[in-house]
Scaffold this motif. Structure first.
Motif, PDB file in Angstrom:
ATOM      1  N   LEU A   1       0.823  -1.253  -0.022  1.00  0.00           N
ATOM      2  CA  LEU A   1       0.011   0.062  -0.061  1.00  0.00           C
ATOM      3  C   LEU A   1       0.959   1.323   0.009  1.00  0.00           C
ATOM      4  O   LEU A   1       0.538   2.227  -0.612  1.00  0.00           O
ATOM      5  CB  LEU A   1      -0.783  -0.041   1.259  1.00  0.00           C
ATOM      6  CG  LEU A   1      -1.889   1.316   1.475  1.00  0.00           C
ATOM      7  CD1 LEU A   1      -2.573   1.665   0.135  1.00  0.00           C
ATOM      8  CD2 LEU A   1      -2.445   1.219   2.717  1.00  0.00           C
ATOM      9  N   ASN A   2       1.920   1.092   0.760  1.00  0.00           N
ATOM     10  CA  ASN A   2       2.737   2.419   0.941  1.00  0.00           C
ATOM     11  C   ASN A   2       3.650   2.730  -0.582  1.00  0.00           C
ATOM     12  O   ASN A   2       3.970   3.722  -0.531  1.00  0.00           O
ATOM     13  CB  ASN A   2       3.862   2.416   2.041  1.00  0.00           C
ATOM     14  CG  ASN A   2       3.196   2.279   3.417  1.00  0.00           C
ATOM     15  OD1 ASN A   2       2.038   2.760   3.500  1.00  0.00           O
ATOM     16  ND2 ASN A   2       3.530   1.365   4.129  1.00  0.00           N
ATOM     17  N   THR A   3       3.730   1.753  -1.200  1.00  0.00           N
ATOM     18  CA  THR A   3       4.313   2.206  -2.665  1.00  0.00           C
ATOM     19  C   THR A   3       3.464   2.430  -3.667  1.00  0.00           C
ATOM     20  O   THR A   3       3.908   2.677  -4.888  1.00  0.00           O
ATOM     21  CB  THR A   3       5.201   0.621  -2.924  1.00  0.00           C
ATOM     22  OG1 THR A   3       4.381  -0.207  -3.281  1.00  0.00           O
ATOM     23  CG2 THR A   3       6.188   0.571  -1.924  1.00  0.00           C
ATOM     24  N   LEU A   4       2.023   2.379  -3.480  1.00  0.00           N
ATOM     25  CA  LEU A   4       1.110   2.414  -4.588  1.00  0.00           C
ATOM     26  C   LEU A   4       0.922   3.993  -4.767  1.00  0.00           C
ATOM     27  O   LEU A   4       0.451   4.625  -3.880  1.00  0.00           O
ATOM     28  CB  LEU A   4      -0.123   1.849  -4.365  1.00  0.00           C
ATOM     29  CG  LEU A   4      -1.246   1.643  -5.315  1.00  0.00           C
ATOM     30  CD1 LEU A   4      -0.785   0.802  -6.646  1.00  0.00           C
ATOM     31  CD2 LEU A   4      -2.698   1.235  -4.920  1.00  0.00           C
ATOM     32  N   THR A   5       1.244   4.387  -5.990  1.00  0.00           N
ATOM     33  CA  THR A   5       1.112   5.861  -6.144  1.00  0.00           C
ATOM     34  C   THR A   5       0.341   6.117  -7.446  1.00  0.00           C
ATOM     35  O   THR A   5       0.064   5.245  -8.278  1.00  0.00           O
ATOM     36  CB  THR A   5       2.508   6.691  -6.128  1.00  0.00           C
ATOM     37  OG1 THR A   5       3.172   6.048  -7.472  1.00  0.00           O
ATOM     38  CG2 THR A   5       3.216   6.278  -4.937  1.00  0.00           C
TER      39      THR A   5
ATOM     40  N   SER B   1       2.052   4.444 -10.306  1.00  0.00           N
ATOM     41  CA  SER B   1       2.104   2.890 -10.314  1.00  0.00           C
ATOM     42  C   SER B   1       1.778   2.426 -11.594  1.00  0.00           C
ATOM     43  O   SER B   1       0.604   3.237 -12.356  1.00  0.00           O
ATOM     44  CB  SER B   1       1.589   2.301  -9.170  1.00  0.00           C
ATOM     45  OG  SER B   1       2.089   2.558  -7.959  1.00  0.00           O
ATOM     46  N   SER B   2       1.874   1.467 -12.239  1.00  0.00           N
ATOM     47  CA  SER B   2       1.760   0.946 -13.413  1.00  0.00           C
ATOM     48  C   SER B   2       0.223   0.132 -13.353  1.00  0.00           C
ATOM     49  O   SER B   2      -0.049  -0.049 -12.187  1.00  0.00           O
ATOM     50  CB  SER B   2       2.573  -0.123 -14.018  1.00  0.00           C
ATOM     51  OG  SER B   2       2.544  -1.282 -13.354  1.00  0.00           O
ATOM     52  N   ILE B   3      -0.446   0.037 -14.703  1.00  0.00           N
ATOM     53  CA  ILE B   3      -1.723  -0.470 -14.255  1.00  0.00           C
ATOM     54  C   ILE B   3      -1.605  -1.912 -13.864  1.00  0.00           C
ATOM     55  O   ILE B   3      -2.545  -2.522 -12.977  1.00  0.00           O
ATOM     56  CB  ILE B   3      -2.456  -0.454 -15.592  1.00  0.00           C
ATOM     57  CG1 ILE B   3      -2.780   1.129 -16.322  1.00  0.00           C
ATOM     58  CG2 ILE B   3      -3.730  -1.266 -15.679  1.00  0.00           C
ATOM     59  CD1 ILE B   3      -3.386   1.758 -15.510  1.00  0.00           C
ATOM     60  N   PRO B   4      -0.594  -2.742 -14.325  1.00  0.00           N
ATOM     61  CA  PRO B   4      -0.449  -4.079 -13.684  1.00  0.00           C
ATOM     62  C   PRO B   4      -0.174  -3.989 -12.219  1.00  0.00           C
ATOM     63  O   PRO B   4      -0.808  -5.074 -11.529  1.00  0.00           O
ATOM     64  CB  PRO B   4       0.610  -4.903 -14.407  1.00  0.00           C
ATOM     65  CG  PRO B   4       0.815  -4.126 -15.748  1.00  0.00           C
ATOM     66  CD  PRO B   4       0.145  -2.709 -15.400  1.00  0.00           C
ATOM     67  N   GLU B   5       0.435  -2.966 -11.790  1.00  0.00           N
ATOM     68  CA  GLU B   5       0.769  -2.855 -10.348  1.00  0.00           C
ATOM     69  C   GLU B   5      -0.497  -2.704  -9.541  1.00  0.00           C
ATOM     70  O   GLU B   5      -0.823  -3.389  -8.760  1.00  0.00           O
ATOM     71  CB  GLU B   5       1.655  -1.974  -9.865  1.00  0.00           C
ATOM     72  CG  GLU B   5       3.179  -2.615 -10.407  1.00  0.00           C
ATOM     73  CD  GLU B   5       4.076  -0.940 -10.044  1.00  0.00           C
ATOM     74  OE1 GLU B   5       5.312  -1.734 -10.029  1.00  0.00           O
ATOM     75  OE2 GLU B   5       3.929  -0.114 -10.261  1.00  0.00           O
ATOM     76  N   LYS B   6      -1.250  -1.801 -10.073  1.00  0.00           N
ATOM     77  CA  LYS B   6      -2.494  -1.414  -9.539  1.00  0.00           C
ATOM     78  C   LYS B   6      -3.651  -2.543  -9.452  1.00  0.00           C
ATOM     79  O   LYS B   6      -4.347  -2.756  -8.371  1.00  0.00           O
ATOM     80  CB  LYS B   6      -3.084  -0.194 -10.248  1.00  0.00           C
ATOM     81  CG  LYS B   6      -2.242   1.143 -10.175  1.00  0.00           C
ATOM     82  CD  LYS B   6      -2.995   2.243 -10.683  1.00  0.00           C
ATOM     83  CE  LYS B   6      -2.485   3.609 -10.334  1.00  0.00           C
ATOM     84  NZ  LYS B   6      -3.084   4.846 -10.741  1.00  0.00           N
ATOM     85  N   VAL B   7      -3.585  -3.212 -10.577  1.00  0.00           N
ATOM     86  CA  VAL B   7      -4.747  -4.492 -10.608  1.00  0.00           C
ATOM     87  C   VAL B   7      -4.248  -5.420  -9.443  1.00  0.00           C
ATOM     88  O   VAL B   7      -4.908  -6.119  -8.943  1.00  0.00           O
ATOM     89  CB  VAL B   7      -4.440  -4.892 -12.135  1.00  0.00           C
ATOM     90  CG1 VAL B   7      -5.300  -6.359 -11.930  1.00  0.00           C
ATOM     91  CG2 VAL B   7      -5.138  -4.026 -12.955  1.00  0.00           C
TER      92      VAL B   7
ATOM     93  N   THR C   1     -14.847  -4.280 -11.515  1.00  0.00           N
ATOM     94  CA  THR C   1     -15.346  -3.058 -12.125  1.00  0.00           C
ATOM     95  C   THR C   1     -14.441  -2.094 -11.937  1.00  0.00           C
ATOM     96  O   THR C   1     -13.898  -1.483 -13.215  1.00  0.00           O
ATOM     97  CB  THR C   1     -16.662  -2.599 -11.415  1.00  0.00           C
ATOM     98  OG1 THR C   1     -17.885  -3.596 -11.221  1.00  0.00           O
ATOM     99  CG2 THR C   1     -17.182  -1.155 -11.974  1.00  0.00           C
ATOM    100  N   MET C   2     -13.579  -2.124 -11.130  1.00  0.00           N
ATOM    101  CA  MET C   2     -12.298  -1.105 -11.141  1.00  0.00           C
ATOM    102  C   MET C   2     -11.326  -1.611 -11.768  1.00  0.00           C
ATOM    103  O   MET C   2     -10.728  -0.815 -12.697  1.00  0.00           O
ATOM    104  CB  MET C   2     -11.884  -1.130  -9.546  1.00  0.00           C
ATOM    105  CG  MET C   2     -12.838  -0.648  -8.523  1.00  0.00           C
ATOM    106  SD  MET C   2     -13.484   1.231  -8.712  1.00  0.00           S
ATOM    107  CE  MET C   2     -15.097   0.752  -9.368  1.00  0.00           C
ATOM    108  N   THR C   3     -10.978  -2.980 -11.848  1.00  0.00           N
ATOM    109  CA  THR C   3     -10.094  -3.551 -12.972  1.00  0.00           C
ATOM    110  C   THR C   3     -10.409  -2.993 -14.365  1.00  0.00           C
ATOM    111  O   THR C   3      -9.555  -2.764 -15.127  1.00  0.00           O
ATOM    112  CB  THR C   3      -9.979  -5.062 -12.731  1.00  0.00           C
ATOM    113  OG1 THR C   3      -9.718  -5.276 -11.278  1.00  0.00           O
ATOM    114  CG2 THR C   3      -8.902  -5.556 -13.756  1.00  0.00           C
ATOM    115  N   ARG C   4     -11.677  -3.168 -14.666  1.00  0.00           N
ATOM    116  CA  ARG C   4     -12.047  -2.841 -16.085  1.00  0.00           C
ATOM    117  C   ARG C   4     -11.584  -1.279 -16.515  1.00  0.00           C
ATOM    118  O   ARG C   4     -11.253  -0.948 -17.509  1.00  0.00           O
ATOM    119  CB  ARG C   4     -13.309  -3.137 -16.525  1.00  0.00           C
ATOM    120  CG  ARG C   4     -13.683  -4.547 -16.567  1.00  0.00           C
ATOM    121  CD  ARG C   4     -15.148  -4.985 -16.328  1.00  0.00           C
ATOM    122  NE  ARG C   4     -15.404  -6.338 -16.658  1.00  0.00           N
ATOM    123  CZ  ARG C   4     -15.853  -6.936 -17.677  1.00  0.00           C
ATOM    124  NH1 ARG C   4     -16.089  -6.271 -18.836  1.00  0.00           N
ATOM    125  NH2 ARG C   4     -16.007  -8.389 -17.770  1.00  0.00           N
ATOM    126  N   ALA C   5     -11.851  -0.179 -15.301  1.00  0.00           N
ATOM    127  CA  ALA C   5     -11.812   0.956 -15.618  1.00  0.00           C
ATOM    128  C   ALA C   5     -10.299   1.211 -15.703  1.00  0.00           C
ATOM    129  O   ALA C   5      -9.831   2.119 -16.503  1.00  0.00           O
ATOM    130  CB  ALA C   5     -12.373   1.720 -14.502  1.00  0.00           C
TER     131      ALA C   5
END
Length: 323
Positions: free
Chosen positions: A4-8, A11-17, A271-275
């Motif tokens: 969580l602390n490194t998510l900005t 961050s790339s789409i794959p990282e966020k997913v 739903t978030m992943t699709r967006a």
């Protein structure tokens, strides 16, 4: 896994997913399960769990728990998260020692094949296929004890008590009770749909040995529904997404999945992943509807139809939605 602390925002789409997929949503059921666990194990002077199962001082029997809810309610995730967050309990998996074992019952399992599966996961190799049921269970119980297992969690346990030709439901119920008896007894958690309890009730002695934890659906307008909406908003914000207030997406999702938490969380995450993958800042009702339709098939009207949510919900309820 992304922390969580490194998510900005960068961050790339794959990282966020990946980050989204790893997120666990904590609700009041977590505290209720922990309290139920305290009924299975000896507590220290501070009221915290120890590694030793409670034993009845007169019979030396251990205690059991049933976690009951319809499919899609998040039972398995709840159990796994609670065990992993409990310091004194550790899962024995992939050859790593531990004092807790998860066993998932296959759909066509018999009580003998469950004993074989337990023995195999505890390290026993080469059990004869023609072994008698009671012999298989003797080996399974011995292996649990020698492996240091103190808590056995049997997921999808309702498969054991399905009626039908060649099925021995009374025998299955008795075998579950015997896990709580004798020197090799362990604490047992049975996880399944409500028909599991109905079958176990056929044997009063077994039924009273298992406390029941029912995971109820989330009702619209309840504190749990408000908490779900807050989790959705926080999750979207952490991903750099914005939920459109007028869409009332969390309410629609809970309604669509009839308040079953596990399915509702999965639908929101997808739903978030699709967006994210479409690089849209605002998740849409269309994102949710496409996923919902992919799961359940097309419908004349869904909870994600455009327009005022109160009006959409009223029309769905008039048409008998969820019955």
């Amino acid at each position: 896994m992304v922390d969580l602390n490194t998510l900005t925002a960068s961050s790339s789409i794959p990282e966020k997913v990946d980050w989204l997929a790893e997120r666990y949503w904590k609700f009041s059921r977590d505290a209720r399960l922990l309290e139920s666990l305290k009924g299975l194990f000896v507590l220290d002077e501070d009221g915290e769990l120890t590694k030793e199962p409670v034993r009845d001082p007169l019979t030396r029997e251990t205690a059991g728990l049933m976690v009951l809810a319809p499919s899609g309610s998040g039972k398995t995730a709840l159990l796994m998260r609670t065990i992993r967050a409990t310091q004194v309990l550790s899962e024995a998996v992939d050859g790593r020692p531990g004092n807790t074992m998860f066993v998932t019952v296959p759909a066509e399992a018999t009580i003998k094949s469950l004993a074989q599966l337990i023995a195999q996961q505890a390290g026993y190799v080469g059990m004869a296929s023609k072994i008698r049921t009671h012999e298989a269970w003797a080996i399974a119980r011995h292996k649990l004890r020698s492996a240091g297992i103190r808590l056995l969690i049997i997921d999808e346990a309702h498969h054991l008590v399905r009626p039908g030709p060649g099925r021995d439901v009374p025998g299955a119920v008795q075998s579950l009770k015997h896990l709580l008896q004798g020197d090799a007894a362990v604490a047992v958690i049975l996880v399944g749909v409500p028909t599991l309890r109905e079958a176990v009730m056929s044997d009063e002695e077994t039924d009273r040995r298992f406390e029941k934890l029912f995971l109820k659906p989330i009702n619209a307008g309840s504190p749990e529904a408000e908490h779900f909406a807050k989790c959705c908003g926080w999750m979207a914000s952490s991903l750099g997404l914005t939920l459109v207030a007028r869409d009332r997406l969390p309410e629609r999702i809970l309604f669509a999945e009839q308040g079953q938490l596990g399915r509702a969380v999965d639908l929101f995450k997808e739903t978030m992943t699709r967006a994210l993958r479409a690089r849209r800042e605002f998740p849409s009702l269309v994102d949710a509807e496409h996923r919902f339709e992919g799961l359940y098939g097309p419908r004349e009207m869904s909870p994600f139809a455009p327009g005022n949510w109160d009006a959409v919900r009223s029309e769905l309820e008039k048409s008998g939605w969820g019955r």
